[in-house]
Design a protein around this motif. Structure first.
Motif, PDB file in Angstrom:
ATOM      1  N   SER A   1       0.841  -1.186   0.000  1.00  0.00           N
ATOM      2  CA  SER A   1       0.000   0.000   0.000  1.00  0.00           C
ATOM      3  C   SER A   1       0.886   1.250   0.000  1.00  0.00           C
ATOM      4  O   SER A   1       2.119   1.177   0.036  1.00  0.00           O
ATOM      5  CB  SER A   1      -0.929  -0.011   1.212  1.00  0.00           C
ATOM      6  N   VAL A   2       0.245   2.405  -0.027  1.00  0.00           N
ATOM      7  CA  VAL A   2       0.957   3.669  -0.205  1.00  0.00           C
ATOM      8  C   VAL A   2       2.055   3.920   0.837  1.00  0.00           C
ATOM      9  O   VAL A   2       3.131   4.412   0.484  1.00  0.00           O
ATOM     10  CB  VAL A   2      -0.053   4.833  -0.248  1.00  0.00           C
TER      11      VAL A   2
ATOM     12  N   GLU B   1      -8.508  11.411   1.106  1.00  0.00           N
ATOM     13  CA  GLU B   1      -7.386  11.013   0.255  1.00  0.00           C
ATOM     14  C   GLU B   1      -6.789   9.692   0.730  1.00  0.00           C
ATOM     15  O   GLU B   1      -6.400   8.848  -0.082  1.00  0.00           O
ATOM     16  CB  GLU B   1      -6.303  12.091   0.265  1.00  0.00           C
TER      17      GLU B   1
ATOM     18  N   SER C   1      -8.822   7.028  -0.756  1.00  0.00           N
ATOM     19  CA  SER C   1      -8.815   6.970  -2.220  1.00  0.00           C
ATOM     20  C   SER C   1      -7.482   6.512  -2.801  1.00  0.00           C
ATOM     21  O   SER C   1      -7.414   6.175  -3.987  1.00  0.00           O
ATOM     22  CB  SER C   1      -9.179   8.345  -2.799  1.00  0.00           C
ATOM     23  N   VAL C   2      -6.413   6.495  -1.995  1.00  0.00           N
ATOM     24  CA  VAL C   2      -5.093   6.115  -2.534  1.00  0.00           C
ATOM     25  C   VAL C   2      -4.534   4.864  -1.862  1.00  0.00           C
ATOM     26  O   VAL C   2      -3.339   4.593  -1.971  1.00  0.00           O
ATOM     27  CB  VAL C   2      -4.084   7.276  -2.404  1.00  0.00           C
TER      28      VAL C   2
ATOM     29  N   ARG D   1      -2.744   2.872  -4.358  1.00  0.00           N
ATOM     30  CA  ARG D   1      -2.210   3.674  -5.447  1.00  0.00           C
ATOM     31  C   ARG D   1      -0.779   3.256  -5.784  1.00  0.00           C
ATOM     32  O   ARG D   1       0.080   3.166  -4.921  1.00  0.00           O
ATOM     33  CB  ARG D   1      -2.218   5.148  -5.053  1.00  0.00           C
TER      34      ARG D   1
ATOM     35  N   PHE E   1      -3.976   4.399 -12.727  1.00  0.00           N
ATOM     36  CA  PHE E   1      -5.135   4.840 -11.959  1.00  0.00           C
ATOM     37  C   PHE E   1      -6.294   3.864 -12.079  1.00  0.00           C
ATOM     38  O   PHE E   1      -6.910   3.483 -11.080  1.00  0.00           O
ATOM     39  CB  PHE E   1      -5.569   6.239 -12.418  1.00  0.00           C
TER      40      PHE E   1
ATOM     41  N   ASP F   1      -5.623   0.570 -10.171  1.00  0.00           N
ATOM     42  CA  ASP F   1      -5.648   0.744  -8.721  1.00  0.00           C
ATOM     43  C   ASP F   1      -7.065   1.024  -8.226  1.00  0.00           C
ATOM     44  O   ASP F   1      -7.478   0.534  -7.167  1.00  0.00           O
ATOM     45  CB  ASP F   1      -4.709   1.885  -8.311  1.00  0.00           C
TER      46      ASP F   1
ATOM     47  N   ARG G   1      -9.389  -1.265  -5.609  1.00  0.00           N
ATOM     48  CA  ARG G   1     -10.101  -0.750  -4.436  1.00  0.00           C
ATOM     49  C   ARG G   1     -11.576  -1.143  -4.489  1.00  0.00           C
ATOM     50  O   ARG G   1     -12.173  -1.484  -3.460  1.00  0.00           O
ATOM     51  CB  ARG G   1      -9.963   0.772  -4.353  1.00  0.00           C
TER      52      ARG G   1
ATOM     53  N   TRP H   1       4.795  11.009  -8.635  1.00  0.00           N
ATOM     54  CA  TRP H   1       4.536   9.782  -7.893  1.00  0.00           C
ATOM     55  C   TRP H   1       5.024   8.555  -8.646  1.00  0.00           C
ATOM     56  O   TRP H   1       5.569   7.624  -8.052  1.00  0.00           O
ATOM     57  CB  TRP H   1       3.039   9.654  -7.610  1.00  0.00           C
TER      58      TRP H   1
END
Length: 503
Positions: free
Chosen positions: A127-128, A248, A251-252, A255, A259, A262, A266, A392
Motif C-alpha cells: 500500500s501507499v 485522500e 482513495s489512494v 495507489r 489509476f 488501482d 479498491r 509519484w
C-alpha cells in the motif's frame, strides 16, 4: 490438525510461497524506488561514516532514544555484512514478506485456520505507506502484525503470565522501530482483550477495564515518551479533522502507477466487504471486527500529524482495511465450491497486484538509474543543491540523497526535524535551501500550495556561493537564462547537472 487436513491455500507450502512471492517486486531494482528511501539512505551514510567523515561538515548525528529508529539500527550490522545499498535492499525486501506473514498468522489465530478471504488482504502489503518509503513505519507495522498473532496465541493457550514477560520486551522494540507500530499493536491487543473478556461472560464496562489492565504491559514506551527530556516529537501534533486528507487516505490505499487498475482493485475490496455485510455466505469474526472499527475510529479522530509523523490517516487506513478483510470467514451457508472459488480469486488478485507492482517498480527503477548516472560527474564532498518536480510514478523527490550515499556530498533533501531522527543539518549558509522540502519545485505559484517554490523562483533565489553543483531532476519548464554562470557537465533529457561558476 495435520497438513493433510488443511485446504490447499492454508498449507505450510502455500503460506511460504505467498510470503516469498511478496518479495518479488523489490528483487530487480538496485535501489528500491520508494519515494523517501534515497533520503533515508543518505542519513544512514552519515550514521555509518562516523565523526571523521567529510559529511560531518554538513550534518550532525547524535543517537537519541526516539520511536523512529527501526532501519537506522538494523543497517548497522547489515552494512557490515553486505554494504549500505545491499543491506538496505535486503531490509526493504523483508518488510512486505513479514507483513504478509503477519496477516496470515493473525487469520490463523483468529479463525483456527486461514480463510480464503484473508488472501484478499495480502496486496495491502504494497500500500501507499511502503511505496512512499515510510520505512521505519512499515517495519514497525509488520512487526506489530506478527506480535499481535503471538499475543492471540498466548491468550488462546492461557499463557497470560508468559505473555506479560514476553511483551515487556517486545513492546519497546516495536516502539523503537516506530511509534505508530506500538500504537497499532495497542489497538489490536486492546480490542482482542475486550472481546475475549466479553465472550467469557463479562459485561462491556467490565471487559473494557480488564482489557485496559491487560494492555498495561504495552505502556512503558508511552510513559517514557511522556517523561522524556525531549518532547519535540510529542508536541508536534496537529491538523485535526482534515477531512480532505482523510478522504485522500481512502482513495489512494492501493495507489501505484495505473489509476484505472488501482481504482478497480479498491472497488474489488470494497465489494468484498459489502458482500460480507449484506450476504449470508461470509461473516465477520467479532475480535477483528472490533479491531477494524477501532482503527477506523483512529483514522477519523487522530490529527494528520501525530507525534511528529505526518499522514496519520494514510498510514493507518490500509491496515484498518486489512483487519476488516481478515475478519471475514465463510459461514456455514457457504458451499465448498464457493469457498474454493474465493481462494482461487484471492490468489489471482494477489498475484496480479504483485505482478503490477513488479512492473511499476521496475519502470521507476529504470528512470531513477538513468538520473543517477549524473553522480559519476559529481566530485566527492561537493555541495549539491537539487530541484525536482514531485512525480509519484517516477518517485524522484529524494533521489538526490544518493549523492550523500555514493559521493559523500551535501544534498538539500534531508529532513531537519528535531526529536524525530538523530541527524540534523548544520550547513547554515543556505537558509531555506538546506533541507526538505527545498528540493521539490513546481511549475508555477498556483501549484505550490505555499509549501514549495516554483522552479524559476528557486533558481533565482538560491545562494550560489553556498553550493558547487546544481542538479535538475525531471524539472518543470524553466527560464534557461536563470542558469547563466553554470556549466552543464552531464545531461540526459531534461535532467541536467550544472557546475556553478563562482567567479
Amino acid at each position: 490438525m495435520g497438513q493433510g487436513d488443511l485446504n490447499w491455500w492454508e498449507r505450510r507450502a502455500t503460506i511460504v510461497a505467498l510470503t516469498l512471492f511478496a518479495m518479488v517486486p523489490l528483487l530487480w531494482p538496485t535501489v528500491p524506488p520508494l519515494v523517501d528511501l534515497p533520503g533515508h539512505m543518505g542519513r544512514y551514510r552519515v550514521e555509518l561514516d562516523g565523526a571523521g567523515s567529510v559529511l560531518r561538515q554538513f550534518y550532525n548525528f547524535h543517537w537519541a532514544l526516539v520511536g523512529n529508529l527501526g532501519v537506522d539500527l538494523l543497517i548497522v550490522p547489515m552494512a557490515k555484512l553486505f554494504g549500505l545499498e545491499l543491506g538496505v535492499k535486503l531490509i526493504v525486501i523483508a518488510i512486505p514478506a513479514l507483513t504478509v506473514l503477519g496477516m496470515l498468522a493473525i487469520a490463523q489465530e483468529v479463525h483456527g485456520r486461514v480463510p480464503p478471504t484473508a488472501l484478499f488482504a495480502l496486496p495491502l502489503a504494497y500500500s501507499v505507506p511502503l511505496l512512499f518509503g515510510f520505512l521505519n513505519f512499515a517495519l514497525s507495522m509488520a512487526l506489530a502484525l506478527l506480535a499481535f498473532a503471538l499475543w492471540l496465541r498466548l491468550a488462546r493457550l492461557d499463557r497470560l503470565q508468559l505473555r506479560t514477560f514476553v511483551f515487556l520486551v517486545i513492546s519497546p522494540l516495536i516502539w523503537l522501530a516506530h511509534t505508530y507500530g506500538l500504537g497499532f499493536l495497542g489497538i489490536l491487543a486492546f480490542s482482542a482483550e475486550l472481546v475475549r473478556h466479553h465472550d467469557r461472560g463479562e459485561n462491556w464496562p467490565g471487559s473494557f477495564v480488564k482489557a485496559a489492565i491487560g494492555c498495561f504491559v504495552l505502556a512503558p514506551p508511552i510513559v517514557f515518551m511522556l517523561v522524556a527530556p525531549s518532547g519535540a516529537a510529542l508536541a508536534n501534533t496537529g491538523d485535526w479533522l482534515n477531512w480532505s486528507a482523510k478522504w485522500e487516505a481512502v482513495s489512494v490505499i492501493l495507489r501505484d502507477r495505473w489509476f484505472w487498475f488501482d481504482a478497480l482493485s479498491r472497488v474489488i475490496l470494497a465489494a468484498l466487504i459489502v458482500f460480507a455485510i449484506v450476504g449470508s455466505r461470509l461473516v465477520f469474526a467479532k475480535k477483528l471486527t472490533v479491531s477494524a472499527l477501532l482503527l477506523l475510529a483512529a483514522c477519523i479522530v487522530l490529527p494528520r500529524v501525530t507525534f511528529g509523523g505526518s499522514f496519520t490517516e494514510l498510514r493507518l487506513a490500509p491496515f484498518a482495511l486489512a483487519m476488516a478483510i481478515i475478519a471475514m470467514v465463510p459461514s456455514k451457508a457457504a458451499s465448498a465450491q464457493f469457498v474454493n472459488a474465493m481462494a482461487i480469486t484471492g490468489i489471482v488478485f494477489f498475484g496480479v497486484r504483485v505482478i503490477a507492482n513488479t512492473a511499476s517498480l521496475a519502470m521507476a527503477s529504470a528512470r531513477q538509474e538513468r538520473a543517477l548516472a549524473a553522480l559519476e560527474h559529481l566530485p566527492v564532498g561537493s555541495r549539491l543543491i537539487s530541484f525536482t518536480s514531485a512525480s509519484w510514478t517516477d518517485r524522484m523527490e529524494h533521489l538526490a540523497g544518493m549523492a550523500i550515499v555514493r559521493r559523500r556530498s551535501f544534498s538539500n533533501d534531508q529532513w531537519n526535524l528535531t526529536g524525530l531522527n538523530p541527524m540534523s543539518v548544520v550547513k547554515n549558509d543556505a537558509p531555506g535551501f538546506n533541507s526538505d522540502p527545498s528540493q521539490t519545485v513546481t511549475a508555477k505559484v498556483a501549484d505550490s500550495g505555499g509549501l514549495v517554490l516554483p522552479i524559476d523562483a528557486a533558481l533565482s533565489r538560491f545562494p550560489r556561493n553556498a553550493f558547487d553543483y546544481l542538479w535538475l531532476i525531471n524539472p518543470p519548464a524553466y527560464d534557461v537564462g536563470l542558469t547563466r554562470g553554470m556549466t552543464p557537465v552531464w545531461r540526459d533529457g531534461t535532467d541536467v547537472l550544472f557546475r556553478i561558476d563562482h567567479k
